[in-house]
Design a protein around this motif. Structure first.
Motif, mmCIF file in Angstrom:
data_model
loop_
_atom_site.group_PDB
_atom_site.id
_atom_site.type_symbol
_atom_site.label_atom_id
_atom_site.label_comp_id
_atom_site.label_asym_id
_atom_site.label_seq_id
_atom_site.Cartn_x
_atom_site.Cartn_y
_atom_site.Cartn_z
ATOM 1 N N ASP A 95 0.881 -1.274 -0.084
ATOM 2 C CA ASP A 95 0.025 -0.196 0.021
ATOM 3 C C ASP A 95 0.859 1.217 0.048
ATOM 4 O OD1 ASP A 95 -2.474 -1.551 0.105
ATOM 5 O OD2 ASP A 95 -2.090 -1.722 2.248
ATOM 6 N N GLU A 148 1.604 3.798 -1.917
ATOM 7 C CA GLU A 148 0.960 5.209 -2.458
ATOM 8 C C GLU A 148 0.060 5.533 -1.255
ATOM 9 O OE1 GLU A 148 0.152 6.701 -6.088
ATOM 10 O OE2 GLU A 148 0.555 4.756 -6.959
ATOM 11 N N LYS A 149 -0.723 4.693 -0.610
ATOM 12 C CA LYS A 149 -1.637 5.025 0.617
ATOM 13 C C LYS A 149 -0.882 5.752 1.683
ATOM 14 C CE LYS A 149 -5.258 3.149 3.476
ATOM 15 N NZ LYS A 149 -6.313 1.999 3.453
ATOM 16 N N ARG A 150 0.126 4.859 2.013
ATOM 17 C CA ARG A 150 0.736 5.304 3.210
ATOM 18 C C ARG A 150 2.160 6.191 2.950
ATOM 19 N NH1 ARG A 150 3.154 -0.311 5.154
ATOM 20 N NH2 ARG A 150 3.838 0.988 6.808
ATOM 21 N N ARG A 151 2.577 6.259 1.991
ATOM 22 C CA ARG A 151 3.709 7.239 1.832
ATOM 23 C C ARG A 151 3.269 8.590 1.047
ATOM 24 N NH1 ARG A 151 9.720 5.326 -0.272
ATOM 25 N NH2 ARG A 151 10.879 7.288 0.001
ATOM 26 N N GLY A 152 2.205 8.688 0.192
ATOM 27 C CA GLY A 152 1.715 9.762 -0.325
ATOM 28 C C GLY A 152 2.037 9.786 -1.878
ATOM 29 N N PRO A 153 1.958 10.946 -2.774
ATOM 30 C CA PRO A 153 1.776 10.807 -4.085
ATOM 31 C C PRO A 153 3.377 10.270 -4.735
ATOM 32 C CG PRO A 153 0.845 12.779 -3.219
ATOM 33 C CD PRO A 153 1.472 12.075 -2.276
ATOM 34 N N LYS A 154 3.251 9.647 -5.401
ATOM 35 C CA LYS A 154 4.431 8.567 -6.102
ATOM 36 C C LYS A 154 5.528 9.704 -6.405
ATOM 37 C CE LYS A 154 6.046 4.956 -9.015
ATOM 38 N NZ LYS A 154 5.527 3.554 -9.843
ATOM 39 N N TRP A 179 7.920 10.922 -3.920
ATOM 40 C CA TRP A 179 8.709 9.999 -3.264
ATOM 41 C C TRP A 179 10.043 10.570 -3.332
ATOM 42 C CZ3 TRP A 179 6.517 4.768 -4.980
ATOM 43 C CH2 TRP A 179 5.233 4.435 -4.404
#
Length: 224
Positions: free
Chosen positions: A130, A132-138, A141
């Motif tokens: 998960d 993108e859900k956990r880290r934010g917009p790809k 990164w």
């Protein structure tokens, strides 16, 4: 015969475990504290007190093992000695001061109060389910600068009340990392961009006492 084998096997496993802290001094470790380079009067942020390893929180820096490790479990028992705040355990540590002239190239397992078990990418990267859900917009990164380097853990409420001892368990096998806080499975990452390195503890704002830092070689990751 079976009982004898079990006893010998158990003794061999225990013999493989090693405490990274001898309870008396910081033998086996070295400090990297930028403030101490320019200020000879700066206090030493890592000390031994009452048989415990203590990170005083300031000045900022890292206590790094002299040896490098691969494929291991490290069990840490810690508590905030006063006002809770920030600290961290770093795995796969290599180049010193690789970020902001302070943080070594590594993956940090966060110990910040209420956020224990987060991953922080420090010039190294890791993948989690998960993502993108956990880290934010790809597209945001990254592993440095203002990029999204934090990957939040999976639970809330796993830490003990302030002043009580917490147990942080980290397993590193190949390019994978698993993390538990007080027995709760809180994070898992894989395809890390490193698989070996030094181990380090932070001085990052708050005083933290450590009564156990135990390392055990492993051949597989524990079940979650």
């Amino acid at each position: 015969m079976c009982l004898a084998f079990f006893i010998l096997h158990s003794q061999a496993a225990l013999a493989q475990s090693r405490s990274l802290f001898n309870g008396k001094d910081l033998k086996g470790w070295h400090m990297d504290v930028p403030e101490m380079d320019k200020n000879t009067g700066a206090r030493t942020p890592f000390i031994v007190r009452d048989g415990m390893l203590v990170s005083l929180g300031t000045p900022g820096g890292h206590l790094i093992t002299d040896a490098t490790y691969q494929n291991y479990r490290v069990e840490i028992e810690y508590r905030f000695a006063g006002t809770p705040g920030n600290c961290g355990a770093l795995v796969f540590v290599s180049t010193p001061r690789a970020l902001y002239d302070m943080f070594p190239k590594s993956i940090e397992v966060q110990m910040m109060h209420t956020n224990a078990g987060d991953f922080w990418c420090i010039q190294e990267d890791i993948v989690v389910p998960d993502m993108e859900k956990r880290r934010g917009p790809k597209e945001k990164w990254g592993v440095n600068g203002d990029k999204l380097r934090r990957i939040p853990n999976l639970t809330d409420g796993s830490e003990k009340p302030v002043g009580e001892w917490n147990k942080l368990t980290i397993e590193c096998l190949g390019n994978s990392i698993k993390v538990w806080v007080n027995g709760d499975f809180v994070n898992y990452g894989y395809n890390a961009t490193a698989n070996t390195g030094h181990f380090a503890l932070q001085s990052e704002g708050s005083e933290v006492e450590f009564r156990k830092v135990m390392l055990t070689p492993i051949k597989k990751l524990s079940d979650s």
